[in-house]
Design a protein around this motif. Structure first.
Motif, PDB file in Angstrom:
ATOM      1  N   ILE A 206       7.511   1.011  -2.924  1.00  0.00           N
ATOM      2  CA  ILE A 206       6.057   0.945  -2.822  1.00  0.00           C
ATOM      3  C   ILE A 206       5.539  -0.291  -3.553  1.00  0.00           C
ATOM      4  O   ILE A 206       5.985  -0.614  -4.651  1.00  0.00           O
ATOM      5  N   LYS A 207       4.590  -0.985  -2.921  1.00  0.00           N
ATOM      6  CA  LYS A 207       3.997  -2.185  -3.497  1.00  0.00           C
ATOM      7  C   LYS A 207       2.516  -1.961  -3.792  1.00  0.00           C
ATOM      8  O   LYS A 207       1.872  -1.114  -3.170  1.00  0.00           O
ATOM      9  N   TYR A 243       1.055   0.375  -1.002  1.00  0.00           N
ATOM     10  CA  TYR A 243       1.474   0.406   0.401  1.00  0.00           C
ATOM     11  C   TYR A 243       2.984   0.235   0.500  1.00  0.00           C
ATOM     12  O   TYR A 243       3.659  -0.123  -0.476  1.00  0.00           O
ATOM     13  N   ILE A 244       3.510   0.492   1.702  1.00  0.00           N
ATOM     14  CA  ILE A 244       4.915   0.208   1.991  1.00  0.00           C
ATOM     15  C   ILE A 244       4.981  -0.662   3.236  1.00  0.00           C
ATOM     16  O   ILE A 244       4.027  -0.743   4.011  1.00  0.00           O
ATOM     17  N   VAL A 245       6.142  -1.291   3.416  1.00  0.00           N
ATOM     18  CA  VAL A 245       6.337  -2.203   4.543  1.00  0.00           C
ATOM     19  C   VAL A 245       7.482  -1.697   5.409  1.00  0.00           C
ATOM     20  O   VAL A 245       8.574  -1.411   4.906  1.00  0.00           O
ATOM     21  N   LEU A 254       0.016   3.909   1.238  1.00  0.00           N
ATOM     22  CA  LEU A 254       0.826   5.028   0.750  1.00  0.00           C
ATOM     23  C   LEU A 254       0.477   5.322  -0.698  1.00  0.00           C
ATOM     24  O   LEU A 254       0.638   4.465  -1.574  1.00  0.00           O
ATOM     25  N   LEU A 255      -0.016   6.516  -0.931  1.00  0.00           N
ATOM     26  CA  LEU A 255      -0.295   6.974  -2.286  1.00  0.00           C
ATOM     27  C   LEU A 255       0.480   8.263  -2.523  1.00  0.00           C
ATOM     28  O   LEU A 255       0.401   9.195  -1.722  1.00  0.00           O
ATOM     29  N   SER A 264      -0.955   6.149   5.767  1.00  0.00           N
ATOM     30  CA  SER A 264      -1.759   5.736   6.921  1.00  0.00           C
ATOM     31  C   SER A 264      -1.331   4.349   7.387  1.00  0.00           C
ATOM     32  O   SER A 264      -1.392   3.373   6.631  1.00  0.00           O
ATOM     33  N   VAL A 265      -0.895   4.271   8.637  1.00  0.00           N
ATOM     34  CA  VAL A 265      -0.398   3.016   9.202  1.00  0.00           C
ATOM     35  C   VAL A 265      -1.558   2.062   9.456  1.00  0.00           C
ATOM     36  O   VAL A 265      -2.602   2.453   9.996  1.00  0.00           O
ATOM     37  N   LYS A 266      -1.387   0.809   9.074  1.00  0.00           N
ATOM     38  CA  LYS A 266      -2.409  -0.213   9.301  1.00  0.00           C
ATOM     39  C   LYS A 266      -2.069  -1.007  10.563  1.00  0.00           C
ATOM     40  O   LYS A 266      -0.956  -0.932  11.085  1.00  0.00           O
TER      41      LYS A 266
END
Length: 280
Positions: A206-207, A243-245, A254-255, A264-266
């Motif tokens: 996670i970033k 978020y994640i990639v 992502l929390l 939730s996908v962006k």
């Protein structure tokens, strides 16, 4: 029929079948929710024949020009026109009959369920294909949905996640295996858990969003609330700063903490997000 005629039947676009207590009903047009939305109330022990007869008349009037919704506790008529369902589960509900209902119906666009912990469904149930699924008091059902949900949006409250593995497996499938191709948002309020959220953050990678990025509120990723009485949105009123990639570069909010798992996908890749300077 008198109620329908009083508001102008040509304008009605939404018809809601509601299981209701007769003593609470009055016989006037104030029961109509709007000029485009009309309720059909049913109650008692002989509702099968009556509701089916009424439905034939309503279908003849409106056909494909209206959307249909069922709001019920026990009675589950399988009219193919229903595209939305709202169920208040009770301990007297037969879970198998609910499974049969979803198997016989077209895949629902939107389903709300109160007391979803009473559900017990086979893994191949069409229930998991529901496009937008909202459950109040999902409890152990949360783990089943993390593994099997294949719709667009899931919004769940009072979930129980006993182990980290269910969340890790869910996130890795999206990140590496390109699973959940239609998934947009998975919002899970956690009532009780024993998983290690710090360990999950490290394992998933996670970033944190750069300071230049305006953070979005989790509620912005959820559709408008169909029934405010469920109080689902109040659990997701927070900003998402991490978020994640995915392997192809697409990012997702992502929390993860002791109270929530919000995903939730962006609509952009990490590189685009950094270049644009905002989180779409």
């Amino acid at each position: 029929m008198r109620i329908i005629q009083s508001v102008g039947w040509r304008e009605i676009r939404h018809i809601v079948y509601k299981e209701h207590e007769k003593r609470f009903l009055s016989n006037d047009s104030s029961l109509v929710e709007s000029n485009t939305r009309a309720p059909v109330f049913f109650w008692g022990n002989n509702k099968n024949i009556i509701v089916e007869a009424i439905h034939r008349h309503i279908d003849a009037l409106f056909g494909k020009n209206a959307e249909y919704k069922l709001e019920s506790r026990n009675y589950l008529p399988t009219f193919a026109q229903f595209t939305e369902t709202e169920l208040t589960m009770e301990h007297t509900n037969d879970s198998s009959s609910i499974g049969e209902y979803f198997s016989e119906m077209p895949v629902q666009k939107h389903v709300l369920i109160r007391y979803g912990d009473l559900l017990s469904l086979p893994l191949n149930s069409k229930f998991y294909n529901i496009q937008v699924l909202e459950i109040q008091f999902c409890y152990w059902m949360a783990t089943e949905l993390l593994s099997n949900f294949s719709g667009r949006v899931a919004c769940l409250t009072y979930g129980i996640c006993k182990e980290s593995s269910a969340i890790v497996r869910f996130l890795k499938r999206w990140k590496h295996e390109k699973s959940f191709p239609t998934l947009e948002t998975f919002a899970l309020h956690i009532k009780w858990s024993s998983f290690e959220h710090e360990m999950i953050k490290k394992e998933i990678g996670i970033k944190s969003y750069p300071d230049s990025i305006i953070l979005s509120n989790a509620n912005q990723s959820l559709p408008p609330e169909k029934n405010p009485g469920f109080f689902l949105r109040t659990f997701f009123d927070f900003e998402v700063s991490t978020y994640i990639v995915r392997d192809d570069g697409i990012i997702a909010d992502l929390l993860i903490d002791e109270d929530s798992m919000f995903f939730s996908v962006k609509k952009c890749a990490e590189k685009q997000m950094v270049e644009r300077g905002y989180n779409p």
